[in-house]
Design an enzyme around this catalytic site. Structure first.
Site, PDB file in Angstrom:
ATOM      1  N   SER A   1       0.840  -1.195   0.000  1.00 47.57           N
ATOM      2  CA  SER A   1       0.000   0.000   0.000  1.00 47.57           C
ATOM      3  C   SER A   1       0.885   1.259   0.000  1.00 47.57           C
ATOM      4  CB  SER A   1      -0.966  -0.053   1.195  1.00 47.57           C
ATOM      5  OG  SER A   1      -2.024   0.861   1.043  1.00 47.57           O
TER       6      SER A   1
ATOM      7  N   HIS B   1      -7.707  -5.841   0.626  1.00 48.62           N
ATOM      8  CA  HIS B   1      -6.552  -4.952   0.643  1.00 48.62           C
ATOM      9  C   HIS B   1      -5.420  -5.495   1.514  1.00 48.62           C
ATOM     10  CE1 HIS B   1      -4.545  -1.135  -0.020  1.00 48.62           C
ATOM     11  NE2 HIS B   1      -4.318  -1.035   1.279  1.00 48.62           N
TER      12      HIS B   1
END
Length: 252
Positions: free
Chosen positions: A97, A231
């Protein structure tokens, strides 16, 4: 901390285990709100030819008392300084990320190859630097930031329901979000190492199409891989993720 590469003494790196037979280092960059300790499982799964280090950003875990760095240029420059002081030899970067972009910015500053040579960048669940946009999450109130974190999922999010932990944690999280949401890519030479982009197949924030946009940031080729999950797929998929990394770090 000592190994065949020499002593690692800086607070910038967490080293999990001695690796006297290591020939390459895997350096891991955490996501927004994350810390180096989250990569302990990686160290347990790699062969003894790979040493795992994790970058510890200020403002968390053993660096809790330090101010959070909320500017990408400053953070990347600080990490590069630590790399040049502490490390030598070949390395590969893994960033998740926000960490994918931090790793990219550090790698592009190390293009000269001395004293460290970056062999590959693993970009996990993070849009390409040239394709990023901001949701303005760092400008929301505390409830808005917590709602965003809850939407992304990941381990430990329920702890933010405890007021004391929320008060301790949110300033660091907000600082990280400010760093990545105010980041603006400055054009320059692409990396001369390959990039591997990895997506969770249920991650609505980073799809395979998004992953392919990393191709403009390397002259050495891009490959894209998908693993089950959202995610934070890596929380549950380390047993599948780490062998994928090892196969590209130490090809047969």
């Amino acid at each position: 901390m000592s190994s065949r590469y020499g002593r690692v003494t800086t607070d910038w790196f967490l080293r999990f285990a001695a690796a006297p037979r290591a020939t390459v280092r895997l350096i891991c960059f955490p996501h927004a709100g994350g810390g180096a300790a989250g990569y302990r499982r990686f160290a347990e799964l790699v062969p003894d030819t790979i040493e795992v280090l994790a970058v510890q950003y200020p403002g968390r875990q053993n660096r809790y008392g330090e101010p959070v760095i909320d500017d990408m240029t400053l953070l990347a420059d600080e990490i590069v300084g630590a790399v040049e002081r502490e490390l030598t030899g070949p390395v590969v970067f893994f960033g998740h990320s926000m960490g994918a972009v931090v790793a990219f910015e550090v790698a592009r500053r190390l293009r000269g190859g001395e004293p460290v040579t970056v062999r590959r960048l693993f970009a996990s669940a993070g849009p390409a630097p040239s394709a990023r946009s901001s949701l303005g999450v760092h400008l929301r109130d505390d409830d808005g930031v917590v709602a965003y974190i809850r939407e992304l999922g990941g381990s430990g999010v329920e702890m933010l329901e405890i007021d004391e932990i929320r008060q301790l944690t949110l300033p660091m999280v907000r600082g990280d979000l400010r760093l990545i949401e105010t980041y603006r890519y400055a054009g320059g030479e692409p990396l001369n190492c390959p990039i591997t982009a990895i997506v969770g197949d249920r991650d609505h924030t980073f799809t395979a199409a998004d992953a392919r946009r990393w191709v403009v940031h390397t002259t050495a080729g891009l490959d894209v891989h998908s693993l089950p999950g959202g995610h934070f797929y890596l929380d549950d998929q380390a047993d599948r993720l780490v062998p994928l990394l090892v196969e590209r770090v130490m090809p047969r």
